[in-house]
Scaffold this active site. Structure first.
Site, PDB file in Angstrom:
ATOM      1  CD  GLU A   1      48.598  -5.435  72.537  1.00 13.84           C
ATOM      2  OE1 GLU A   1      49.415  -4.558  72.168  1.00 13.84           O
ATOM      3  OE2 GLU A   1      48.778  -6.503  72.758  1.00 13.84           O
TER       4      GLU A   1
ATOM      5  CG  HIS B   1      46.093 -10.930  73.599  1.00 17.65           C
ATOM      6  ND1 HIS B   1      47.276 -10.909  73.021  1.00 17.65           N
ATOM      7  CD2 HIS B   1      45.670  -9.321  73.668  1.00 17.65           C
ATOM      8  CE1 HIS B   1      47.587  -9.831  72.591  1.00 17.65           C
ATOM      9  NE2 HIS B   1      46.735  -8.776  73.227  1.00 17.65           N
TER      10      HIS B   1
ATOM     11  CG  ASP C   1      48.630 -13.599  74.442  1.00 11.02           C
ATOM     12  OD1 ASP C   1      48.025 -13.250  73.641  1.00 11.02           O
ATOM     13  OD2 ASP C   1      48.816 -12.830  75.155  1.00 11.02           O
TER      14      ASP C   1
HETATM   15  C1  ACM Z   1      50.282  -5.542  76.635  1.00 11.12           C
HETATM   16  O1  ACM Z   1      51.540  -5.311  76.552  1.00 11.12           O
HETATM   17  N1  ACM Z   1      49.570  -5.975  75.620  1.00 11.12           N
HETATM   18  C2  ACM Z   1      49.542  -5.187  78.091  1.00 11.12           C
END
Ligand code: ACM
Length: 499
Positions: free
Chosen positions: A300, A236, A165
Site C-alpha cells: 500500500e 506506511h 506504521d
Molecule cells: C496489509 O494488510 N496492508 C498487508
C-alpha cells in the site's frame, strides 16, 4: 484431544501420574521450560534425575520440529532430532494433563495424570505464524510475552512483529531517537469505526527499547518461537516523517503522526540520503533481532507524491528506471542487498510482485488467493495469508451484531478460517500460513484475545497438520481445548454453534 491434532496417536491402558517424586531428565533448556510451565499449576518440584520425564535429543528421532512421545505407567519418554521437537513435545505433554495445567497459580486436589499413549508428530509446514500489530496500538510488553506463550501452546513458531506504521513507530533506533520520541506518540485515535470520523481526543504513545526487544527475542526462543520484525517501507511511514521531515517528499511540510486509520499518502523520498537512513535503521534492527528473515513491508505505497516531486522524478531518471512505480522495486532491491550483507533475507507483502520482488524474497500473499498463487507461480517462498481467511481482526459474524466490538470488516467465522486451503505450490515453495491481528480495532490485550481465539487455534492446526482437517472433528476437540483457554484466562470469543 490435542490442538493442533497430532499426526499419529495410539492410546493404551493406564496412566502415568506426576507426583512429588517425579524427576526430569532433559537438556537444561527443556528441563527449565518443563518446570516453568508445570511447576506453577501443579506445585510439584520436578527435580532433575531419572525415572519420570525423559526428553532427549536423538539423531534417529523424527526430523525438523517432529517428536516421538511414549507415555507408560512408568514414565514419559520423548525423542526428537531438534530442540524445537522437544519443545513441541513439552506443549503436547501439557495438553495430555487436565486443563488445570494451564492455570497460572497452583491448583489443589487435581490428579496430574497423563494417559498412556504413543504419539508420532511433526508439522506439515515450517512457517506457522501470527502477526501482532504493535504499531497502531503499543501493546504492553507483558502482553506480548503472554501472546508468545499462547502461540507456543498452539505450536505456532513465528511471531511477525509489525513495529512501524503511519500511526506509530515502536522500535527504538539509537541513531534516530526522534523516531520513537516523536513518532511513537499520536495526538488522538479514531473512536468507533473509521468511517464515522470521530476521534477520542486522547494521546496514545509507547515504544519498546532495544533491550526490551532483545529480552523478548530470548523469551520467545526459549519457547520455540522466533520473531520476525517488520519495518514497513516505503509507504506506511508517516510516523517517521513526523519525526524526520527530511525523509519525506516535501521537507518543508510538518506532518503529525497520523491519527486516522487508513493509508497515508505521505511516503519516503527516494534520495540517497534517505536510503542511508533506512540502512542505518535496518542495521540496528538486525542487531536486535537474529531472525534470518526481515520484513520490509512494501504494501500500500501510494506513488502520487513521487509523481508530483521534481526531485523524485529526477531520481527516477538518474537511476535509469522506467517509471515512478519502479522506485518500489528499487527500494526493495537496495534493502535486500543491504540485508544480505548481514546474512539476512527480505520478506515483502505481495504488492512487490507487480513491481518485481527480489528473487529470494519471501512473499506474503495477503490481497487474495490469486496473489498467493501468483507468488508461487513466480517461484518465491510464500506465506499464504489472504485477508479473507487469515485476518483475525475481521469480525466473525456476517453482519453487525449489538454488543460485538467494532471490527475492521466482517464475515470471517471460525469455520471459514478452518476451511482455508492454499493453492497448489510450484515452482515456488509454500512455507505455511499466518494469522494477522492488525490492531486498529484491537486497542487492548483483551480485544486481541477476543478476536484471536479460538480462530488462531484453527490456523495453528492448518499449518501443523497441512490444511486437510475435518471441521466437525476440530470443533469437538476445540470444546476440550476451550477448557484449557479458560484456565489460562484467555478472553476468547465463544464460538457460535452454527457457523
Ligand atoms: C496489509 O494488510 N496492508 C498487508
Amino acid at each position: 484431544m490435542l490442538v493442533p491434532a497430532a499426526r499419529h496417536v495410539a492410546r493404551s491402558a493406564g496412566h502415568f501420574l506426576l507426583t512429588e517424586t517425579t524427576r526430569i531428565d532433559a537438556p537444561p533448556a527443556i528441563a527449565d521450560l518443563l518446570r516453568e510451565l508445570l511447576a506453577q499449576p501443579t506445585g510439584l518440584p520436578l527435580p532433575p534425575g531419572t525415572g519420570g520425564l525423559s526428553f532427549q535429543l536423538d539423531d534417529a528421532g523424527p526430523p525438523a520440529e517432529g517428536y516421538r512421545m511414549s507415555v507408560t505407567p512408568q514414565g514419559v519418554t520423548v525423542r526428537a532430532h531438534t530442540g524445537a521437537g522437544l519443545r513441541w513435545a513439552v506443549q503436547t505433554l501439557r495438553q495430555l494433563l487436565p486443563p488445570e495445567a494451564y492455570a497460572a497459580t497452583p491448583v489443589r486436589g487435581v490428579a496430574w495424570a497423563l494417559p498412556a499413549v504413543d504419539i508420532v508428530d511433526g508439522p506439515a509446514y515450517p512457517w506457522r505464524g501470527a502477526l501482532l500489530d504493535v504499531a497502531r496500538w503499543a501493546h504492553p510488553m507483558p502482553f506480548v510475552r503472554r501472546f508468545v506463550d499462547l502461540m507456543a501452546a498452539h505450536k505456532l513458531n513465528v511471531l511477525h512483529l509489525h513495529l512501524t506504521d503511519d500511526q506509530g513507530w515502536r522500535f527504538e533506533v539509537r541513531r534516530y531517537p526522534r523516531l520513537t520520541e516523536v513518532g511513537g506518540v499520536r495526538a488522538q485515535s479514531p473512536a468507533g469505526h473509521s468511517r464515522e470520523q470521530r476521534f477520542d481526543g486522547v494521546r496514545h504513545g509507547g515504544w519498546y527499547t532495544q533491550r526490551e526487544l532483545r529480552d523478548l527475542v530470548g523469551y520467545a526462543a526459549r519457547r520455540g518461537v522466533r520473531i520476525v520484525p517488520e519495518v514497513d517501507l516505503p509507504g506506511h511511514v508517516q510516523a517517521a516523517l513526523a519525526a524526520y521531515p527530511e525523509l519525506g517528499n516535501d521537507p518543508a511540510r510538518r506532518l503529525p503522526v497520523r491519527t486516522a486509520w487508513g493509508i497515508s499518502p505521505h511516503v519516503l523520498n527516494p534520495s540517497a540520503a534517505t536510503l542511508d537512513v533506512v540502512r542505518h535503521i535496518l542495521d540496528e534492527l538486525v542487531d536486535v533481532f537474529p531472525s534470518e528473515i526481515v520484513h520490509i513491508g512494501g504494501d500500500e505505497c501510494p506513488t502520487d507524491e513521487w509523481r508530483a516531486s521534481p526531485a523524485a522524478l529526477a531520481r527516477v531518471a538518474e537511476l535509469g528506471l522506467p517509471g515512478v512505480c519502479d522506485l518500489q522495486r528499487w527500494y526493495a532491491a537496495e534493502l535486500a542487498t543491504h540485508l544480505a550483507r548481514h546474512g539476512r533475507r527480505v520478506a515483502v507483502w505481495d504488492e512487490l510482485l507487480e513491481y518485481g520482488a527480489p528473487a529470494d524474497a519471501v512473499v506474503f500473499g495477503w490481497r487474495s488467493q490469486e496473489r498467493v498463487a501468483a507468488a508461487l507461480a513466480a517461484g518465491h517462498d510464500v506465506v499464504a495469508c489472504p485477508h479473507t481467511h487469515t485476518y483475525l481482526d475481521y469480525g466473525e459474524t456476517g453482519a453487525e451484531v449489538p454488543g460485538e466490538p467494532v471490527a475492521a470488516r466482517l464475515g470471517t467465522p471460525l469455520s471459514k478460517v478452518y476451511g482455508y486451503r492454499p493453492p497448489a505450490p510450484g515452482p515456488g515453495r509454500l512455507l505455511g500460513t499466518q494469522a494477522q491481528l492488525w490492531s486498529e480495532y484491537l486497542p487492548t490485550p483483551a480485544l486481541v484475545e477476543y478476536r484471536a481465539f479460538p480462530r488462531l487455534a484453527a490456523l495453528a492446526e492448518l499449518g501443523w497438520t497441512g490444511f486437510g482437517g475435518d471441521f466437525p472433528d476440530f470443533r469437538r476437540r476445540l470444546a476440550g481445548h476451550l477448557l484449557r483457554l479458560d484456565r489460562a484466562r484467555v478472553g476468547y470469543r465463544p464460538p457460535d454453534d452454527v457457523q
